[in-house]
Design a protein around this motif. Structure first.
Motif, short mmCIF file in Angstrom:
data_model
loop_
_atom_site.label_atom_id
_atom_site.label_comp_id
_atom_site.label_asym_id
_atom_site.label_seq_id
_atom_site.Cartn_x
_atom_site.Cartn_y
_atom_site.Cartn_z
N GLU A 91 0.86 -1.37 -0.25
CA GLU A 91 0.16 -0.15 0.34
C GLU A 91 0.53 1.42 0.30
OE1 GLU A 91 -2.60 -0.63 3.31
OE2 GLU A 91 -4.24 -1.78 2.45
N ALA A 92 1.80 1.20 0.86
CA ALA A 92 2.53 2.13 1.17
C ALA A 92 3.08 2.58 -0.53
CB ALA A 92 4.43 1.74 2.40
N TYR A 94 2.14 1.87 -3.71
CA TYR A 94 1.80 2.18 -4.30
C TYR A 94 1.19 3.90 -4.31
CZ TYR A 94 1.44 -1.84 -6.90
OH TYR A 94 2.49 -3.13 -7.88
N GLU A 95 0.56 4.20 -2.75
CA GLU A 95 0.36 5.49 -1.58
C GLU A 95 1.12 6.54 -2.94
OE1 GLU A 95 -0.35 5.23 1.74
OE2 GLU A 95 -1.72 4.24 1.78
N SER A 98 1.27 7.24 -6.50
CA SER A 98 -0.20 7.67 -6.67
C SER A 98 0.00 8.90 -6.26
CB SER A 98 -1.97 6.80 -6.26
OG SER A 98 -1.90 7.00 -4.98
N LEU A 99 0.86 9.15 -5.59
CA LEU A 99 1.07 10.75 -5.03
C LEU A 99 0.86 11.35 -6.04
CD1 LEU A 99 0.30 12.95 -2.71
CD2 LEU A 99 2.37 12.72 -2.22
N ASP A 148 0.58 12.70 3.83
CA ASP A 148 0.59 12.26 5.06
C ASP A 148 1.97 12.52 5.63
OD1 ASP A 148 -1.14 10.17 4.41
OD2 ASP A 148 -0.37 8.92 3.45
N TYR A 157 -1.94 13.11 9.16
CA TYR A 157 -2.43 13.89 7.59
C TYR A 157 -2.89 15.34 7.91
CZ TYR A 157 -6.23 12.43 9.38
OH TYR A 157 -7.94 11.78 9.74
N SER A 232 -11.07 10.51 1.70
CA SER A 232 -11.36 9.47 1.10
C SER A 232 -12.16 9.67 -0.90
CB SER A 232 -11.17 7.90 1.49
OG SER A 232 -13.14 8.79 2.15
N ALA A 236 -8.88 11.79 -3.12
CA ALA A 236 -9.08 10.48 -4.21
C ALA A 236 -9.71 10.52 -5.21
CB ALA A 236 -9.50 9.19 -2.92
#
Length: 280
Positions: A91-92, A94-95, A98-99, A148, A157, A232, A236
Motif C-alpha cells: 500500500e505504501a 502504490y500510495e 499515486s501521489l 501524510d 495527515y 477518501s 482521491a
C-alpha cells in the motif's frame, strides 16, 4: 425288645445324619454366595478401573487437541502479522506512486468553475453542514490537497485548502492547512491549524455553525466523518463526485459511453499536467 431298641438307635442315627447334610448344604450355599459376592466385587472394581482409564484417556486426548489448536492459532497469528506487514508495504508503495497523479489531479480541478461548490452542495454529508456563507466561500476554493505526515507523537495527515485570492473576499490567507495526528488505534487526538485572518470578524461571529468557520477554528472538534470524506473521496476521486453531482443537477445519469466525452470536457482548453491553476 432288643431289636426295637436297635431300630430306634438306627432311627436316631439316621436322623442325626440328615441334620448334618442340611448344615453342609447351607455351608456350601453360604460359601457360594460369598464367592459370588467376591466375584461381583471384582467385576465392579474392574468396571470402575475401566471407566477411570477411559476418562483419563479422554482427558489426555482433549488436552492434546487443545494444545494442537493453540499451536495452530499461533501459527495463523504469525501468518496474519506477516500478511499485514506485506500489505502495508505494498500500500505504501502504490500510495507513493499515486501521489504525483493525485497532486496533478488536484491542480487541474482548479480550472473548472464552481467545481468544489458543486461537489459540496451535492455531497450527502458535507451538504448538511453548508450555510449561505459557505456557498460564497466555495466559489473561491480552488484546490484540496492531502498529505501524510509523520511525527514523534504519531502519524497523521495534513489537509490543505487553496483559495483564489481575487474571488476570496472573506479572509486574507489564500492557503489554509489543518493537521491531524492519530494514535495507534487510528483515533485523532491532536488537531493543529494554520492562521486565518477574517477581513470582517463580524461575519465569523454571525455564522458560528458555518462549515468553514468551524473548519478554520482550532477549538472546534471536526467530525471524523467529514475528515474521512475529504481524504477518501474529495482528494482521491473528485472527478467521479463532480460528474455524479452534475448528473443529479441535470436529472440524468452518466453512462460509460458518455464518460470519455466528459473527461475531454474536463480537460479542455489544452490543460496540461504542469498547468499552474492555483492563482492562490
Amino acid at each position: 425288645a432288643r431289636r426295637k431298641i436297635d431300630r430306634s438307635i438306627i432311627g436316631m442315627s439316621t436322623g442325626w445324619s440328615g441334620t448334618g447334610s442340611t448344615r453342609k448344604r447351607k455351608h456350601r450355599e453360604v460359601a457360594r454366595e460369598k464367592e459370588d459376592d467376591a466375584s461381583d466385587g471384582k467385576r465392579k472394581v474392574g468396571k470402575d478401573m475401566s471407566v477411570n482409564t477411559k476418562n483419563q484417556e479422554m482427558k489426555e486426548e482433549s488436552e492434546a487437541a487443545m494444545n494442537a489448536l493453540v499451536s495452530i492459532s499461533r501459527e495463523l497469528d504469525n501468518l496474519n502479522a506477516e500478511a499485514s506487514e506485506e500489505i502495508s508495504q505494498i500500500e505504501a508503495k502504490y500510495e507513493a506512486m499515486s501521489l504525483p497523479l493525485l497532486t496533478k489531479q488536484a491542480r487541474l480541478v482548479g480550472r473548472i468553475p464552481f467545481f468544489w461548490k458543486r461537489i459540496f452542495q451535492n455531497h450527502e454529508l458535507l451538504s448538511t453542514h453548508l450555510e449561505e456563507l459557505d456557498e460564497q466561500i466555495l466559489v473561491a476554493l480552488r484546490t484540496i490537497l492531502v498529505e501524510d505526515i509523520e511525527g514523534k507523537e504519531g502519524s497523521g495527515y495534513k489537509i490543505t485548502f487553496g483559495f483564489n485570492a481575487e474571488a476570496n473576499t472573506f479572509f486574507k490567507e489564500s492557503i489554509f492547512q489543518k493537521s491531524f495526528t492519530e494514535n495507534d488505534n487510528g483515533e485523532i487526538f491532536r488537531v493543529e491549524n494554520s492562521q486565518i485572518t477574517w477581513i470582517n470578524v463580524k461575519v465569523r461571529l454571525e455564522n458560528p455553525d458555518s462549515f468553514f468557520v468551524t473548519w478554520f477554528s482550532e477549538q472546534s472538534s471536526t467530525s471524523p466523518l467529514i475528515v474521512e470524506s475529504i481524504r477518501s473521496q474529495l482528494w482521491a476521486d473528485p472527478l467521479t463526485l463532480y460528474l455524479d453531482a452534475k448528473s443529479v443537477e441535470e436529472g440524468s445519469s452518466i453512462d460509460d459511453e458518455e464518460m470519455p466525452e466528459l473527461v475531454t470536457i474536463f480537460t479542455e482548453n489544452g490543460i496540461s499536467d504542469t498547468s499552474d491553476s492555483s492563482k492562490t
